[in-house]
Design a protein around this motif. Sequence first.
Motif, PDB file in Angstrom:
ATOM      1  N   THR A 184       0.820  -1.203   0.000  1.00  0.00           N
ATOM      2  CA  THR A 184       0.000   0.000   0.000  1.00  0.00           C
ATOM      3  C   THR A 184       0.858   1.259   0.000  1.00  0.00           C
ATOM      4  O   THR A 184       2.026   1.242   0.395  1.00  0.00           O
ATOM      5  N   PHE A 185       0.255   2.340  -0.442  1.00  0.00           N
ATOM      6  CA  PHE A 185       0.882   3.661  -0.369  1.00  0.00           C
ATOM      7  C   PHE A 185      -0.217   4.701  -0.481  1.00  0.00           C
ATOM      8  O   PHE A 185      -1.358   4.394  -0.850  1.00  0.00           O
ATOM      9  N   LYS A 186       0.124   5.934  -0.157  1.00  0.00           N
ATOM     10  CA  LYS A 186      -0.806   7.043  -0.345  1.00  0.00           C
ATOM     11  C   LYS A 186      -0.261   7.984  -1.398  1.00  0.00           C
ATOM     12  O   LYS A 186       0.933   8.300  -1.404  1.00  0.00           O
ATOM     13  N   ALA A 187      -1.134   8.416  -2.304  1.00  0.00           N
ATOM     14  CA  ALA A 187      -0.776   9.406  -3.320  1.00  0.00           C
ATOM     15  C   ALA A 187      -1.679  10.610  -3.120  1.00  0.00           C
ATOM     16  O   ALA A 187      -2.906  10.496  -3.213  1.00  0.00           O
ATOM     17  N   CYS A 188      -1.083  11.742  -2.804  1.00  0.00           N
ATOM     18  CA  CYS A 188      -1.850  12.964  -2.497  1.00  0.00           C
ATOM     19  C   CYS A 188      -2.911  12.685  -1.437  1.00  0.00           C
ATOM     20  O   CYS A 188      -4.040  13.188  -1.515  1.00  0.00           O
ATOM     21  N   GLY A 189      -2.556  11.855  -0.479  1.00  0.00           N
ATOM     22  CA  GLY A 189      -3.447  11.546   0.634  1.00  0.00           C
ATOM     23  C   GLY A 189      -4.451  10.445   0.366  1.00  0.00           C
ATOM     24  O   GLY A 189      -5.175  10.036   1.279  1.00  0.00           O
ATOM     25  N   VAL A 190      -4.508   9.929  -0.854  1.00  0.00           N
ATOM     26  CA  VAL A 190      -5.494   8.900  -1.210  1.00  0.00           C
ATOM     27  C   VAL A 190      -4.877   7.516  -1.044  1.00  0.00           C
ATOM     28  O   VAL A 190      -3.803   7.243  -1.607  1.00  0.00           O
ATOM     29  N   ARG A 220      -1.929  15.575  -9.654  1.00  0.00           N
ATOM     30  CA  ARG A 220      -1.619  17.002  -9.636  1.00  0.00           C
ATOM     31  C   ARG A 220      -1.766  17.637 -11.010  1.00  0.00           C
ATOM     32  O   ARG A 220      -2.054  18.842 -11.105  1.00  0.00           O
ATOM     33  N   LEU A 221      -1.579  16.855 -12.060  1.00  0.00           N
ATOM     34  CA  LEU A 221      -1.785  17.382 -13.401  1.00  0.00           C
ATOM     35  C   LEU A 221      -3.228  17.859 -13.572  1.00  0.00           C
ATOM     36  O   LEU A 221      -3.480  18.967 -14.070  1.00  0.00           O
ATOM     37  N   PHE A 222      -4.173  17.044 -13.168  1.00  0.00           N
ATOM     38  CA  PHE A 222      -5.588  17.402 -13.298  1.00  0.00           C
ATOM     39  C   PHE A 222      -6.075  18.253 -12.130  1.00  0.00           C
ATOM     40  O   PHE A 222      -7.073  18.962 -12.261  1.00  0.00           O
ATOM     41  N   GLY A 223      -5.385  18.172 -11.004  1.00  0.00           N
ATOM     42  CA  GLY A 223      -5.768  18.962  -9.832  1.00  0.00           C
ATOM     43  C   GLY A 223      -6.411  18.114  -8.755  1.00  0.00           C
ATOM     44  O   GLY A 223      -7.275  17.281  -9.032  1.00  0.00           O
ATOM     45  N   PHE A 284      -4.028   6.923 -15.920  1.00  0.00           N
ATOM     46  CA  PHE A 284      -4.449   8.153 -16.607  1.00  0.00           C
ATOM     47  C   PHE A 284      -5.886   8.039 -17.106  1.00  0.00           C
ATOM     48  O   PHE A 284      -6.617   9.029 -17.190  1.00  0.00           O
ATOM     49  N   HIS A 285      -6.298   6.833 -17.416  1.00  0.00           N
ATOM     50  CA  HIS A 285      -7.680   6.613 -17.855  1.00  0.00           C
ATOM     51  C   HIS A 285      -8.699   6.940 -16.758  1.00  0.00           C
ATOM     52  O   HIS A 285      -9.894   7.089 -17.057  1.00  0.00           O
ATOM     53  N   SER A 286      -8.258   7.028 -15.511  1.00  0.00           N
ATOM     54  CA  SER A 286      -9.196   7.399 -14.435  1.00  0.00           C
ATOM     55  C   SER A 286      -9.875   8.722 -14.749  1.00  0.00           C
ATOM     56  O   SER A 286     -11.025   8.956 -14.364  1.00  0.00           O
ATOM     57  N   TRP A 287      -9.160   9.602 -15.438  1.00  0.00           N
ATOM     58  CA  TRP A 287      -9.723  10.869 -15.889  1.00  0.00           C
ATOM     59  C   TRP A 287     -10.176  10.774 -17.345  1.00  0.00           C
ATOM     60  O   TRP A 287     -11.307  11.118 -17.661  1.00  0.00           O
ATOM     61  N   ASN A 288      -9.269  10.281 -18.187  1.00  0.00           N
ATOM     62  CA  ASN A 288      -9.485  10.325 -19.627  1.00  0.00           C
ATOM     63  C   ASN A 288     -10.081   9.025 -20.146  1.00  0.00           C
ATOM     64  O   ASN A 288      -9.381   8.106 -20.514  1.00  0.00           O
ATOM     65  N   ALA A 415      -8.887  21.630 -19.051  1.00  0.00           N
ATOM     66  CA  ALA A 415     -10.162  22.225 -19.440  1.00  0.00           C
ATOM     67  C   ALA A 415     -11.221  21.146 -19.651  1.00  0.00           C
ATOM     68  O   ALA A 415     -12.395  21.317 -19.273  1.00  0.00           O
ATOM     69  N   LEU A 416     -10.830  20.048 -20.251  1.00  0.00           N
ATOM     70  CA  LEU A 416     -11.759  18.928 -20.429  1.00  0.00           C
ATOM     71  C   LEU A 416     -12.206  18.384 -19.075  1.00  0.00           C
ATOM     72  O   LEU A 416     -13.377  18.040 -18.885  1.00  0.00           O
ATOM     73  N   TRP A 417     -11.272  18.326 -18.129  1.00  0.00           N
ATOM     74  CA  TRP A 417     -11.612  17.847 -16.795  1.00  0.00           C
ATOM     75  C   TRP A 417     -12.554  18.818 -16.092  1.00  0.00           C
ATOM     76  O   TRP A 417     -13.521  18.409 -15.444  1.00  0.00           O
TER      77      TRP A 417
END
Length: 592
Positions: A184-190, A220-223, A284-288, A415-417
Amino acid sequence: MTATVRYTLRPIRPEAHLFEATLTVDAPDQAGQRFTLPAWIPGSYMIRDFARQIVAIRAESGGKSLALTQLDKHSWLAEPCKKALTVTVEVYAYDLSVRGAYLDSTRGFFNGTSVFLRPEGLAEQPCTLDIQPPEGKAFDDWTVATSLAPLDVKKRTGFGRYGAAGYDELIDHPFELGGVERVTFKACGVPHEIVVSGRHRGDLKRLARDAKKICEYQIRLFGEPAPFERYVFLLYVGGDVYGGLEHRASTALVANRDDLPVKGDKSLTDGYLQLLGLISHEYFHSWNVKRIKPAAFTPYELSTENYTRLLWAFEGVTSYYDDLTLVRSGLIDKERYLQLLAKTITAVERGAGRRKQTLEESSFTAWNKYYRQDENSPNAIVSYYAKGALAALALDLFIREESGGVKSLDDVMCALWSKWLSDGQGLAEHEWEAIAEAVTGLDLADFFASALRSTEDLPLAKLLATQGVTLSFDAAASASDRGGLADSANVKERAVFGAKTAADPLGVKLTQVFDGGAAQAAGLSGGDVLVAIDHLKASDFDKQLARYAPGDKITVHYFRRDELASATLELAAAPTDTARLALAGDAAWLHR
């Protein structure tokens, strides 16, 4: 959760690869309840007819059997009943890919699209899923791994009840069952979890450290915040396997066990780099595509093909960012990235299909061309993954150059996000292009017309030069040369046969014959098996061919089906289709 639809899943006979899945509907349609099983799974654009793996199906209500009428290959109608209706299916599960279901005495895996019937008219209702363990002491160490929300599960094993807001959510969380390893690990607190099945001796702690860098960069790319509260990588490692399939809060991956990093070895092997690229791509597909997606996918119609000309934007753009993430997050340096890029450029350059099919056409015909490739595919189609990634690169560099470095493809993706966060709607077929123009303030019409709707080559050399990278082409140095960094070595002129080959018990099999090559000119075809070259047994084909020069004539004997034939052909010189990249400037786009 008040659920009017309840599922159970049990591995009833692991040795026979059989899952049993039941569906109970409290208030079935009084005219007769209809059920369907999906014909395809989102993210893999081919009709797979999962219902063909159903080996038994039955229905009952109030303790009595009900008649089921099959309406088509994946739909059934239960006779009317007044009480709760239960339908039970037994599913044969022996697909080791990420798309279906698998079960044996060592592990179980399934996507909901393979095992869970959809109750028509009730698919939007909340549902529960009870996962039960297989019977027997041999399975005492089995646990459950999934990103689906638990409701009442055993803390140690994870078997028990899970909940979903509806059928679409239920089938978008694959499950892994068995004796697994977890890190396990955390990424940006998740919270993130990597669940590994299959025998291996890999360094999972290093895998987690590197995956964390990938995940944090993309979040962080998407925010922040990330679009999920928890994420799970389900990774099966075996021999000669590779693939991934994205889901809303997880991904299913298969990879070679030897691609895992070795404990104590800090090197970055090509195999491990490929695995990191796969992780980057699916994440990356999590967004796109899982959220930003074509209107044609909102909602998915899982009984038939869903056509869109936008797959280049969802698979191609994702393929661009998967390796870009690796260099921007510090996992590889610029030179290693350019090596990967050169291989992608070479792969596209070598396909005659790029002259015959546009990116939009490739996207639209994925269902019957890209996902159903045959011996002629390199001559007829272009990959919306590979050329789509290059189109994304070209667009990124074009925007940066035309905007004076003020804007980039990153701004388009953000912008798409933002649009998805505001309305949750899918993109109309040309809306992606409109948003790109709006956010950059540039007229991109000519770029899109050329890149997406023509077979013209992308202006990569010109655009890369703006970033201090030179692109050139020469002949491959060997049969295994797929491109890379430029060097000063002179490449010896090589003779080529004009075909892709594979080992065969009888000799050498031609798997694909390329347009304009010597093999095609001599009448050879994909599927032919070479048994002799100049009256010597065909065995190590590349080694044998290396003894010839361009212009030499050779005689081959081959089998086409069960008929022996011969042909004489004149070997050609290796074409200048192998990309070489050299870094002469700062390649600023490789930093965000």
